[in-house]
Design a protein around this motif. Structure first.
Motif, PDB file in Angstrom:
ATOM      1  N   ALA A 177      13.209 -23.051  96.950  1.00 39.10           N
ATOM      2  CA  ALA A 177      12.941 -22.431  95.647  1.00 39.10           C
ATOM      3  C   ALA A 177      11.547 -22.796  95.125  1.00 39.10           C
ATOM      4  O   ALA A 177      10.837 -21.960  94.564  1.00 39.10           O
ATOM      5  CB  ALA A 177      14.007 -22.846  94.643  1.00 39.10           C
ATOM      6  N   GLU A 178      11.164 -24.051  95.337  1.00 39.80           N
ATOM      7  CA  GLU A 178       9.901 -24.522  94.774  1.00 39.80           C
ATOM      8  C   GLU A 178       8.711 -23.767  95.371  1.00 39.80           C
ATOM      9  O   GLU A 178       7.840 -23.269  94.652  1.00 39.80           O
ATOM     10  CB  GLU A 178       9.771 -26.018  95.066  1.00 39.80           C
ATOM     11  N   LYS A 179       8.723 -23.679  96.704  1.00 38.01           N
ATOM     12  CA  LYS A 179       7.634 -22.971  97.380  1.00 38.01           C
ATOM     13  C   LYS A 179       7.644 -21.485  97.046  1.00 38.01           C
ATOM     14  O   LYS A 179       6.586 -20.848  96.960  1.00 38.01           O
ATOM     15  CB  LYS A 179       7.771 -23.141  98.903  1.00 38.01           C
ATOM     16  N   THR A 180       8.815 -20.941  96.845  1.00 37.42           N
ATOM     17  CA  THR A 180       8.913 -19.516  96.531  1.00 37.42           C
ATOM     18  C   THR A 180       8.360 -19.242  95.138  1.00 37.42           C
ATOM     19  O   THR A 180       7.723 -18.216  94.890  1.00 37.42           O
ATOM     20  CB  THR A 180      10.374 -19.035  96.661  1.00 37.42           C
ATOM     21  N   GLU A 181       8.589 -20.187  94.223  1.00 35.78           N
ATOM     22  CA  GLU A 181       8.042 -20.003  92.875  1.00 35.78           C
ATOM     23  C   GLU A 181       6.514 -20.056  92.900  1.00 35.78           C
ATOM     24  O   GLU A 181       5.836 -19.254  92.238  1.00 35.78           O
ATOM     25  CB  GLU A 181       8.615 -21.064  91.921  1.00 35.78           C
ATOM     26  N   GLU A 182       5.999 -20.976  93.689  1.00 34.10           N
ATOM     27  CA  GLU A 182       4.543 -21.077  93.840  1.00 34.10           C
ATOM     28  C   GLU A 182       4.003 -19.774  94.452  1.00 34.10           C
ATOM     29  O   GLU A 182       2.979 -19.235  94.020  1.00 34.10           O
ATOM     30  CB  GLU A 182       4.258 -22.260  94.776  1.00 34.10           C
ATOM     31  N   GLU A 328      18.687 -16.504  91.676  1.00 34.73           N
ATOM     32  CA  GLU A 328      17.615 -17.493  91.589  1.00 34.73           C
ATOM     33  C   GLU A 328      16.240 -16.815  91.745  1.00 34.73           C
ATOM     34  O   GLU A 328      15.273 -17.186  91.074  1.00 34.73           O
ATOM     35  CB  GLU A 328      17.793 -18.581  92.653  1.00 34.73           C
ATOM     36  N   ILE A 332      13.135 -17.060  89.163  1.00 36.81           N
ATOM     37  CA  ILE A 332      11.800 -17.473  89.620  1.00 36.81           C
ATOM     38  C   ILE A 332      10.760 -16.405  89.264  1.00 36.81           C
ATOM     39  O   ILE A 332       9.681 -16.707  88.733  1.00 36.81           O
ATOM     40  CB  ILE A 332      11.823 -17.742  91.150  1.00 36.81           C
TER      41      ILE A 332
END
Ligand SMILES: [Fe+2]
Length: 339
Positions: A177-182, A328, A332
């Motif tokens: 999720a973190e990398k996808t948000e970035e 999710e 995001i």
């Protein structure tokens, strides 16, 4: 005395035909597909099974809304729609019933089935670029589109559209999720313009040089390839297709799918219809009607554009997993301002 035919139609009008001794077996389909060629296919099902098909056609989201409003009183047996995120939404709302079928298990690959709905054809989410504006090596992966080197070059349709939500869900599954948000933030920072229009509009804008690179579903590109209009041929020449992520996860695919509804009055007929969708003829027909690929791998379509585009590595992430990450992806995108 009322004649049988009149009585049957009367009962049908009243919605009482199902299970009635005097009535022909029927199946009620809510479908977001509307190709004229589908008629022959439904006719063939009736010929094979004696089951008459009644269809209600409407836009994808309208059908889901309608099913929700109808609740337990819904006459619908089957929902046919496109995109895993929509099918997942319907599933989350509890609209589908589980289906157990040896035929479906044998014919439809595991990653294209859930315990309720099945995919009957696939489409790929591809990258399309203008080689005068962007180098091929810059745009080989979805992740590349977030590279600051592409500032002011990227176009997509709305982030809240199911196609992009499903892609985001796949990226969450693969990259977290973190990398996808970035990724989403940087993608938005690279936009050539605010998201607008459909996928074909993005392809045309790439060809016109308004965008250097865009994301689109494969069948829109194939449709342009198969078009006899000179202007469409020019678009295809100026906008090059890339199968994304060939060296990593494979290209993200999405589906057209169908499921039996929880309140289906004709459950037996509904399962028969889903099995029919997995048959060679139906597979070929449904896929080809929209320049998609059949879910059943052994079935080949005779489609000049798809033949020309050739084979590619497919992301076999199970549709059920993809579906689980759609909410999710939406959160995001909201935070990233991808609207
Ligand atoms: Fe579409």
């Amino acid at each position: 005395m009322i004649k049988k035919a009149v009585l049957t139609s009367l009962l049908a009008t009243l919605g009482l035909a199902a299970g009635s001794a005097v009535a022909q077996q029927e199946l009620n389909i809510y479908s977001a597909r509307h190709y004229q060629t589908d008629e022959a296919l439904y006719g063939d099902f009736t010929k094979q099974t004696g089951i008459k098909i009644n269809r209600i056609e409407a836009k994808e989201d309208e059908l889901i809304e309608r099913l929700r409003n109808e609740g337990a009183n819904s006459p619908a047996d089957i929902l046919i729609t496109v995109d895993a995120s929509r099918l997942a939404k319907a599933d989350e709302m509890g609209l589908f019933a589980p289906v157990k079928s040896a035929v479906l298990e044998e014919r439809i690959p595991a990653h294209l089935r859930t315990y309720t709905w099945i995919a009957f054809s696939t489409r790929a989410r591809v990258i399309v670029f203008n080689k005068d504006l962007v180098k091929a090596e810059q745009v080989q992966n979805y992740e590349d589109l977030a590279n600051p080197a592409l500032k002011g070059k990227v176009c997509t349709r709305s982030g809240s559209h199911p196609y992009n939500l499903s892609l985001g869900a796949a990226l969450i599954q693969h990259n977290g999720a973190e990398k996808t948000e970035e990724w989403a933030r940087n993608l938005v920072a690279n936009f050539a313009r605010n998201p607008r229009g459909g996928d074909t509009d993005q392809i045309r804008a790439v060809a016109a040089g308004e965008c250097g690179v865009a994301i689109a579903n494969s069948y829109y590109y194939a449709r342009l390839m198969n078009s006899t209009r000179a202007e469409d041929q020019k678009v295809v020449e100026a906008a090059t297709l890339v199968w994304p992520n060939q060296k990593t996860t494979g290209t993200h695919i999405n589906v057209s799918g169908a499921g039996m509804l929880k309140h289906a009055p004709n459950k037996e007929a509904a399962v028969k219809f889903l099995e029919y969708l997995a048959s060679d003829d139906a597979q070929r027909y449904f896929a080809d009607g929209n320049n998609e690929w059949p879910a059943v791998a052994a079935v080949k379509v005779n489609n000049p554009a798809l033949e020309k585009l050739g084979e590619f590595k497919v992301d076999t992430l199970p549709m059920s997993k993809l579906a689980g990450s759609v909410p999710e992806a939406q959160r995001i995108y909201d935070r990233a301002g991808y609207r």
